[in-house]
Each structure stands twice: as structure tokens, then as C-alpha cells.
Design an enzyme around this catalytic site. Sequence first.
Site, PDB file in Angstrom:
ATOM      1  CG  ASP A  57      -1.834   1.114   1.374  1.00 50.38           C
ATOM      2  OD1 ASP A  57      -1.632   2.135   0.689  1.00 50.38           O
ATOM      3  OD2 ASP A  57      -2.791   0.996   2.169  1.00 50.38           O
ATOM      4  CB  SER A 137      -4.986  14.368 -12.924  1.00 51.93           C
ATOM      5  OG  SER A 137      -6.189  14.472 -13.650  1.00 51.93           O
ATOM      6  CE1 TYR A 150      -7.716  11.438  -8.680  1.00 49.70           C
ATOM      7  CE2 TYR A 150      -8.436  13.169 -10.173  1.00 49.70           C
ATOM      8  CZ  TYR A 150      -7.665  12.059  -9.915  1.00 49.70           C
ATOM      9  OH  TYR A 150      -6.829  11.571 -10.895  1.00 49.70           O
ATOM     10  CE  LYS A 154      -4.015  12.277  -9.371  1.00 47.47           C
ATOM     11  NZ  LYS A 154      -2.948  11.288  -9.302  1.00 47.47           N
TER      12      LYS A 154
HETATM   13  N1  LIG Z   1      -7.875   7.180 -15.788  1.00 49.14           N
HETATM   14  C1  LIG Z   1      -7.910   8.478 -15.866  1.00 49.14           C
HETATM   15  O1  LIG Z   1      -8.801   9.044 -16.501  1.00 49.14           O
HETATM   16  C2  LIG Z   1      -6.856   9.313 -15.193  1.00 49.14           C
HETATM   17  C3  LIG Z   1      -6.717  10.645 -15.576  1.00 49.14           C
HETATM   18  C4  LIG Z   1      -5.737  11.420 -14.971  1.00 49.14           C
HETATM   19  C5  LIG Z   1      -4.915  10.856 -14.012  1.00 49.14           C
HETATM   20  N2  LIG Z   1      -5.080   9.553 -13.648  1.00 49.14           N
HETATM   21  C6  LIG Z   1      -4.168   9.018 -12.644  1.00 49.14           C
HETATM   22  O2  LIG Z   1      -3.518   7.903 -13.187  1.00 49.14           O
HETATM   23  C7  LIG Z   1      -3.057   7.074 -12.134  1.00 49.14           C
HETATM   24  C8  LIG Z   1      -3.351   5.618 -12.450  1.00 49.14           C
HETATM   25  O3  LIG Z   1      -4.752   5.399 -12.424  1.00 49.14           O
HETATM   26  P1  LIG Z   1      -5.532   4.553 -13.519  1.00 49.14           P
HETATM   27  O4  LIG Z   1      -6.474   5.488 -14.169  1.00 49.14           O
HETATM   28  O5  LIG Z   1      -4.600   3.769 -14.348  1.00 49.14           O
HETATM   29  O6  LIG Z   1      -6.435   3.635 -12.583  1.00 49.14           O
HETATM   30  P2  LIG Z   1      -6.420   2.062 -12.263  1.00 49.14           P
HETATM   31  O7  LIG Z   1      -7.430   1.889 -11.179  1.00 49.14           O
HETATM   32  O8  LIG Z   1      -6.566   1.274 -13.518  1.00 49.14           O
HETATM   33  O9  LIG Z   1      -4.951   1.826 -11.698  1.00 49.14           O
HETATM   34  C9  LIG Z   1      -4.561   2.263 -10.423  1.00 49.14           C
HETATM   35  C10 LIG Z   1      -3.726   1.157  -9.782  1.00 49.14           C
HETATM   36  O10 LIG Z   1      -3.264   1.646  -8.513  1.00 49.14           O
HETATM   37  C11 LIG Z   1      -3.425   0.609  -7.560  1.00 49.14           C
HETATM   38  N3  LIG Z   1      -3.605   1.210  -6.232  1.00 49.14           N
HETATM   39  C12 LIG Z   1      -4.669   1.911  -5.778  1.00 49.14           C
HETATM   40  N4  LIG Z   1      -4.456   2.274  -4.500  1.00 49.14           N
HETATM   41  C13 LIG Z   1      -3.228   1.793  -4.155  1.00 49.14           C
HETATM   42  C14 LIG Z   1      -2.470   1.822  -2.954  1.00 49.14           C
HETATM   43  N5  LIG Z   1      -2.920   2.437  -1.856  1.00 49.14           N
HETATM   44  N6  LIG Z   1      -1.264   1.214  -2.962  1.00 49.14           N
HETATM   45  C15 LIG Z   1      -0.788   0.572  -4.051  1.00 49.14           C
HETATM   46  N7  LIG Z   1      -1.480   0.510  -5.215  1.00 49.14           N
HETATM   47  C16 LIG Z   1      -2.698   1.101  -5.253  1.00 49.14           C
HETATM   48  C17 LIG Z   1      -4.664  -0.158  -8.005  1.00 49.14           C
HETATM   49  O11 LIG Z   1      -4.683  -1.477  -7.469  1.00 49.14           O
HETATM   50  C18 LIG Z   1      -4.531  -0.132  -9.525  1.00 49.14           C
HETATM   51  O12 LIG Z   1      -3.811  -1.253 -10.014  1.00 49.14           O
HETATM   52  C19 LIG Z   1      -3.717   7.586 -10.855  1.00 49.14           C
HETATM   53  O13 LIG Z   1      -2.782   8.358 -10.122  1.00 49.14           O
HETATM   54  C20 LIG Z   1      -4.829   8.477 -11.396  1.00 49.14           C
HETATM   55  O14 LIG Z   1      -5.176   9.492 -10.488  1.00 49.14           O
HETATM   56  C21 LIG Z   1      -6.032   8.766 -14.227  1.00 49.14           C
END
Ligand SMILES: NC(=O)c1ccc[n+]([C@@H]2O[C@H](COP(=O)([O-])OP(=O)(O)OC[C@H]3O[C@@H](n4cnc5c(N)ncnc54)[C@H](O)[C@@H]3O)[C@@H](O)[C@H]2O)c1
Length: 247
Positions: A57, A137, A150, A154
Site C-alpha cells: 500500500d 492529472s 481529488y 493532484k
Molecule cells: N484514468 C484516468 O482518466 C486518469 C486521468 C488522470 C490521471 N489519472 C491518474 O492515473 C493514475 C493511475 O490510475 P488509472 O487510471 O490507471 O487507474 P487504475 O485503477 O486502472 O490503476 C490504479 C492502480 O493503482 C493501484 N492502487 C490503488 N491504490 C493503491 C495503494 N494504496 N497502494 C498501491 N497501489 C494502489 C490499483 O490497485 C490499480 O492497479 C492515478 O494516479 C490516477 O489518479 C487517471
Amino acid sequence: MRLQGKVALVTGAASGFGEGIAREYAAQGAKVAVADLNLEGARRVAGEIGGVAFGGDVSRAADIEAMVKGTVEAFGGLDIVVNNAGWTYKNGDSLGVSEEEFDRVFDTNVKSVFLMARAAHPVLVARGGGSFITISSTAGLRPRPGLTWYNGTKGAVNVFTQSLAQEWARGNIRVNAVCPVMGVTGLTSAFMGMEDTPENRQRFLATIPLGRLSTPDDIANACVWLAEDSSSFITGVLLPVDGGRCA
Ligand SMILES: NC(=O)c1ccc[n+]([C@@H]2O[C@H](COP(=O)([O-])OP(=O)(O)OC[C@H]3O[C@@H](n4cnc5c(N)ncnc54)[C@H](O)[C@@H]3O)[C@@H](O)[C@H]2O)c1
């Protein structure tokens, strides 16, 4: 192979953007540590790319320290850290967010960067420099309503990135943020606050000039550039990968 000889640690790499980053880093010759709360998923990705997997985590100091220590033990050092793990509650009325959700979003998205900075800095210094990347983000640059807390996480990540870039420059450690616009990952419907259907997606596509959502490849390509030597004079940037949304 743009990352030959480099060692990378990518958090949240069992799915979504993090999985895409881990895969592209390995394709570019890096040795990759795949860390995630989801150990089974981390093992799957690591197994497919010849990396190592760590469960843990990112909001717990002991888990972050174990990820960094384990990476150094497996590969003899560390050059690149991608702070990608993140979480959000469902888009909606910001006053409807519970205290538990608020704590979880700040612990996962913000405290994790503090913990990783403390654990990784000495190892990067010992290596003579490195690249510390945050996956922020567009939410921290051009916040949408319904995700206020959220968005704030960021915003904090963006300021950490700019501030650490200045502090760590003397150790030759570059610190940069990648700021994706909405992409198709495990978090998409939570960001939308509704089911991810073609009609609902259209509302978001209308706000992105290039007319599509981001992909893990888009984010991975930006992360390769920020990790490789060709970006050696780039530090403290908040790089939108957003099809023009923030322009
Ligand atoms: N998807 C979008 O639209 C988007 C846009 C901008 C930014 N982001 C950012 O991209 C990053 C990745 O997110 P994603 O969209 O690929 O989502 P996702 O849910 O597919 O991947 C996130 C991963 O992080 C892991 N995770 C969550 N909490 C955790 C913790 N406490 N410790 C260890 N691992 C943990 C999850 O198990 C998952 O595998 C994030 O920081 C998110 O804020 C996503």
C-alpha cells in the site's frame, strides 16, 4: 532501446496507466519493479515483462520502503520512480464525500509521494541522479466540478513536483509530472460519475480538442521521454497529455 541499463519502480502497475508504463519501460530495455496493492495483478504484469512484483500500500511507509529496498536488492540500484498509484471516489456532490473517502484519496495520491520521496531519494543520490515522475492529472490544472477533493490531491502533487525539482536538482535528480486527461482504465466510471457508455463518453470527448480519451500508451510514451537522457535538461514540468484540453 531508450532505457537500456536503467532500473525503474512503477507503483499501481497492475492495471491501467501503470501497467502501460511498466510494459513500455520493459520494451525499452529497463528492468522494472511492478508494485501494487493488487499483488496478483502485479505478479501477472511482472511475469509477462521479466520484472519483479511487490504487493503493498503506497500510503504505508513500511510498504514503500520495502518496494524501494526490494527493487535495489533485485536489480542493484534504482534510476526511475513513477508514482502512479492513485484512487478516486465517485464524481458527484463534493459535500457528499465521506471523511473516510477524503482520507483515502489524500493518503493514496498525496501521502504516497511524500513517503516515496523519503525512501527513494538516498538511493537515487547514490546512483548519481535519476528521474522521479509523478502521475498527476489535468484535474490539478483544469479541475472539473464533482471531484473537488481529488482535484486537490493532484494540485498538491503538482506543487510537490515543482518544489522537489528545485531541491533535488543538485543531486541530478529530475522531478516531473505527467498530467493525463481522462483515459480508459479502472477509474474511468468513477471519474465520470456515471456508467462508461458511448453517450456518456461523448460529453467528455467534447472537451478534448483532439477528440479522444488518453490511452496507457500515451502516458507511457511521456514517461519514457521523462526517464531517458534526452530529457536531461527538463525538470519541474507539469506535462499535460491531454489532447489540448488545458490549452
Ligand atoms: N484514468 C484516468 O482518466 C486518469 C486521468 C488522470 C490521471 N489519472 C491518474 O492515473 C493514475 C493511475 O490510475 P488509472 O487510471 O490507471 O487507474 P487504475 O485503477 O486502472 O490503476 C490504479 C492502480 O493503482 C493501484 N492502487 C490503488 N491504490 C493503491 C495503494 N494504496 N497502494 C498501491 N497501489 C494502489 C490499483 O490497485 C490499480 O492497479 C492515478 O494516479 C490516477 O489518479 C487517471
